[in-house]
Motif scaffolding. Structure first.
Motif, PDB file in Angstrom:
ATOM      1  N   HIS A 140       0.830  -1.197   0.000  1.00  0.00           N
ATOM      2  CA  HIS A 140       0.000   0.000   0.000  1.00  0.00           C
ATOM      3  C   HIS A 140       0.870   1.254   0.000  1.00  0.00           C
ATOM      4  CE1 HIS A 140      -2.876   2.918   2.005  1.00  0.00           C
ATOM      5  NE2 HIS A 140      -3.557   2.519   0.946  1.00  0.00           N
ATOM      6  N   GLY A 141       1.928   1.239   0.789  1.00  0.00           N
ATOM      7  CA  GLY A 141       2.821   2.382   0.845  1.00  0.00           C
ATOM      8  C   GLY A 141       3.494   2.682  -0.477  1.00  0.00           C
ATOM      9  N   GLU A 142       3.887   1.650  -1.183  1.00  0.00           N
ATOM     10  CA  GLU A 142       4.521   1.840  -2.496  1.00  0.00           C
ATOM     11  C   GLU A 142       3.547   2.466  -3.490  1.00  0.00           C
ATOM     12  OE1 GLU A 142       5.904  -2.032  -3.499  1.00  0.00           O
ATOM     13  OE2 GLU A 142       7.447  -2.060  -1.920  1.00  0.00           O
ATOM     14  N   GLU A 143       2.290   2.058  -3.422  1.00  0.00           N
ATOM     15  CA  GLU A 143       1.291   2.627  -4.327  1.00  0.00           C
ATOM     16  C   GLU A 143       1.051   4.100  -4.003  1.00  0.00           C
ATOM     17  OE1 GLU A 143      -1.760   2.693  -7.380  1.00  0.00           O
ATOM     18  OE2 GLU A 143       0.108   1.594  -6.997  1.00  0.00           O
ATOM     19  N   ARG A 236     -21.438 -10.890   2.286  1.00  0.00           N
ATOM     20  CA  ARG A 236     -22.667 -11.115   1.531  1.00  0.00           C
ATOM     21  C   ARG A 236     -23.596  -9.902   1.550  1.00  0.00           C
ATOM     22  NH1 ARG A 236     -19.766 -14.024  -0.264  1.00  0.00           N
ATOM     23  NH2 ARG A 236     -19.840 -16.297  -0.457  1.00  0.00           N
ATOM     24  N   MET A 237     -23.224  -8.850   2.252  1.00  0.00           N
ATOM     25  CA  MET A 237     -24.067  -7.656   2.307  1.00  0.00           C
ATOM     26  C   MET A 237     -23.771  -6.759   1.119  1.00  0.00           C
ATOM     27  SD  MET A 237     -22.095  -5.590   5.310  1.00  0.00           S
ATOM     28  CE  MET A 237     -22.091  -7.086   6.286  1.00  0.00           C
ATOM     29  N   PRO A 238     -24.709  -5.888   0.740  1.00  0.00           N
ATOM     30  CA  PRO A 238     -24.444  -4.932  -0.334  1.00  0.00           C
ATOM     31  C   PRO A 238     -23.303  -3.985   0.055  1.00  0.00           C
ATOM     32  CG  PRO A 238     -26.791  -5.043   0.166  1.00  0.00           C
ATOM     33  CD  PRO A 238     -26.093  -5.786   1.253  1.00  0.00           C
ATOM     34  N   ALA A 239     -22.470  -3.669  -0.923  1.00  0.00           N
ATOM     35  CA  ALA A 239     -21.345  -2.761  -0.688  1.00  0.00           C
ATOM     36  C   ALA A 239     -21.223  -1.806  -1.865  1.00  0.00           C
ATOM     37  CB  ALA A 239     -20.044  -3.544  -0.509  1.00  0.00           C
ATOM     38  N   LEU A 240     -21.011  -0.542  -1.552  1.00  0.00           N
ATOM     39  CA  LEU A 240     -20.709   0.467  -2.563  1.00  0.00           C
ATOM     40  C   LEU A 240     -19.263   0.892  -2.370  1.00  0.00           C
ATOM     41  CD1 LEU A 240     -21.588   2.446  -4.835  1.00  0.00           C
ATOM     42  CD2 LEU A 240     -22.253   4.052  -3.012  1.00  0.00           C
ATOM     43  N   ILE A 241     -18.476   0.769  -3.425  1.00  0.00           N
ATOM     44  CA  ILE A 241     -17.060   1.134  -3.391  1.00  0.00           C
ATOM     45  C   ILE A 241     -16.912   2.468  -4.111  1.00  0.00           C
ATOM     46  CG2 ILE A 241     -14.719   0.334  -3.819  1.00  0.00           C
ATOM     47  CD1 ILE A 241     -16.506  -1.680  -2.256  1.00  0.00           C
ATOM     48  N   VAL A 242     -16.332   3.455  -3.427  1.00  0.00           N
ATOM     49  CA  VAL A 242     -16.214   4.808  -3.983  1.00  0.00           C
ATOM     50  C   VAL A 242     -14.756   5.239  -3.967  1.00  0.00           C
ATOM     51  CG1 VAL A 242     -16.989   7.193  -3.822  1.00  0.00           C
ATOM     52  CG2 VAL A 242     -18.491   5.356  -3.031  1.00  0.00           C
ATOM     53  N   ALA A 243     -14.303   5.779  -5.090  1.00  0.00           N
ATOM     54  CA  ALA A 243     -12.933   6.308  -5.153  1.00  0.00           C
ATOM     55  C   ALA A 243     -12.881   7.477  -6.112  1.00  0.00           C
ATOM     56  CB  ALA A 243     -11.947   5.233  -5.609  1.00  0.00           C
ATOM     57  N   GLY A 244     -12.014   8.433  -5.795  1.00  0.00           N
ATOM     58  CA  GLY A 244     -11.743   9.541  -6.690  1.00  0.00           C
ATOM     59  C   GLY A 244     -10.651   9.173  -7.683  1.00  0.00           C
ATOM     60  N   ARG A 245     -10.812   9.576  -8.910  1.00  0.00           N
ATOM     61  CA  ARG A 245      -9.844   9.256  -9.953  1.00  0.00           C
ATOM     62  C   ARG A 245      -8.433   9.722  -9.589  1.00  0.00           C
ATOM     63  NH1 ARG A 245      -9.706   5.603 -13.613  1.00  0.00           N
ATOM     64  NH2 ARG A 245     -11.844   6.155 -14.288  1.00  0.00           N
ATOM     65  N   HIS A 246      -8.329  10.829  -8.846  1.00  0.00           N
ATOM     66  CA  HIS A 246      -7.028  11.427  -8.565  1.00  0.00           C
ATOM     67  C   HIS A 246      -6.577  11.231  -7.123  1.00  0.00           C
ATOM     68  CE1 HIS A 246      -7.291  13.319 -12.501  1.00  0.00           C
ATOM     69  NE2 HIS A 246      -8.519  13.681 -12.187  1.00  0.00           N
ATOM     70  N   ASP A 247      -7.188  10.284  -6.410  1.00  0.00           N
ATOM     71  CA  ASP A 247      -6.785  10.057  -5.020  1.00  0.00           C
ATOM     72  C   ASP A 247      -5.393   9.441  -4.970  1.00  0.00           C
ATOM     73  OD1 ASP A 247      -6.772   9.762  -2.277  1.00  0.00           O
ATOM     74  OD2 ASP A 247      -7.962   7.935  -2.301  1.00  0.00           O
ATOM     75  N   VAL A 248      -4.527   9.990  -4.110  1.00  0.00           N
ATOM     76  CA  VAL A 248      -3.167   9.464  -3.985  1.00  0.00           C
ATOM     77  C   VAL A 248      -3.054   8.421  -2.878  1.00  0.00           C
ATOM     78  CG1 VAL A 248      -2.126  11.602  -4.842  1.00  0.00           C
ATOM     79  CG2 VAL A 248      -2.381  11.274  -2.367  1.00  0.00           C
TER      80      VAL A 248
END
Length: 298
Positions: A140-143, A236-248
């Motif tokens: 994660h740190g490298e990314e 098994r529960m519903p999940a919404l995954i949200v991310a910004g295109r430019h998040d570092v």
């Protein structure tokens, strides 16, 4: 005129006790109940407030232990593990007069929500993993550093860039609240799609930012690292995954991986956002989060 709502979901500031600590939380809005866990760890809750969501949902913003007006552990700044935070979430949800809630976790809060979803699915109607990741540690740190380098290349002509990069370099040396606040404010421009396109607006957020130093270690001084990739397939529960295109910090790479790992998940990429889509694209963020929850309650 209707009488004012009283009790644990009345508008305003509340407290409860969990594991001997006083925890503070804030209620705003009307609609299905969504409990929100902020990031950091250690960033105070106010940055996560989402007025557009509050038009559609009853938002319950927790101040995690060790942060803001909530109590501190005897081991402070250590001991704030995902298991500890999850236990406090469980106490808060049990305190509310609803059987199940939606749980939204931003950044580090998303790590906590992933843990809670695995261990207390009985409390949850669904989860929103907002700028989260399935793994921490070196990978994660490298990314993060790769994305920070991309940010620096995009803004190489900005005279303010050097100060931002110096703030990133100072992060490993953080050891108290003052240094934590300084670093959080210093790196903040990198957390937006384009901070300098609206400096006046975002600098107000930067100035208002408050934080507490939380070490990220358990009581024995061991880092609270994780790799949830195998375990997330059991949700098994519903999940919404949200991310910004430019998040570092927890960007599209991790959002796509979470979406692949979690069976009943949806993916939303905010094309004009960094780490703070609820501020950068508030209307779209609120509409899609509310629609996700409405689909689960219909």
């Amino acid at each position: 005129m209707l009488p004012p709502v009283t009790g644990p979901l009345a508008q305003g500031v509340h407290t409860l006790t969990a594991e001997g600590l006083t925890l503070r939380y804030h209620v705003h809005g009307t609609g299905p109940v969504c409990v929100a866990h902020p990031g950091g760890p250690g960033i105070e809750w106010g940055y996560l407030r989402a007025p557009e969501l509050e038009k559609r949902l009853t938002m319950v913003y927790l101040e995690p232990a060790g942060t803001g007006g909530s109590g501190r552990l005897d081991a402070h700044p250590h001991g704030y593990t995902r298991a500890r935070y999850s236990g406090h979430l469980g106490a808060l949800i049990d305190h509310l007069p609803v059987r199940r809630v939606y749980l939204l976790g931003h950044s580090h809060g998303g790590f906590v929500v992933q843990y809670h979803a695995r261990h207390r699915p009985d409390q949850l109607a669904g989860v929103v993993l907002y700028e989260s990741a399935p793994v921490t540690g070196p990978e994660h740190g490298e990314e993060i550093m790769r994305k920070v380098r991309e940010f620096a290349a995009r803004h190489a002509d900005r005279p303010e860039l050097q100060a931002v990069m110096e703030a990133f370099a100072a992060i490993p040396e953080i050891a108290d609240d003052k240094a934590m606040v300084s670093a959080a404010k210093g790196v903040l421009p990198a957390y937006f799609a384009n901070y300098w396109a609206d400096t006046q607006r975002w600098s107000r957020l930067q100035e208002a930012l408050r934080a507490t130093y939380i070490s990220g270690q358990d009581e024995c001084g061991e880092p609270d690292l994780f790799d949830d990739r195998e375990a997330l397939g059991t949700l098994r529960m519903p999940a919404l995954i949200v991310a910004g295109r430019h998040d570092v910090v927890c960007g599209v790479r991790w959002a796509e991986e979470l979406h692949k790992l979690i069976p009943a998940s949806q993916l939303m990429i905010l094309e004009h956002s960094g780490h703070f889509g609820h501020l950068e694209e508030p209307e779209r963020f609120a509409l899609e989060v509310a629609a996700f929850m409405a689909a689960g309650t219909s």
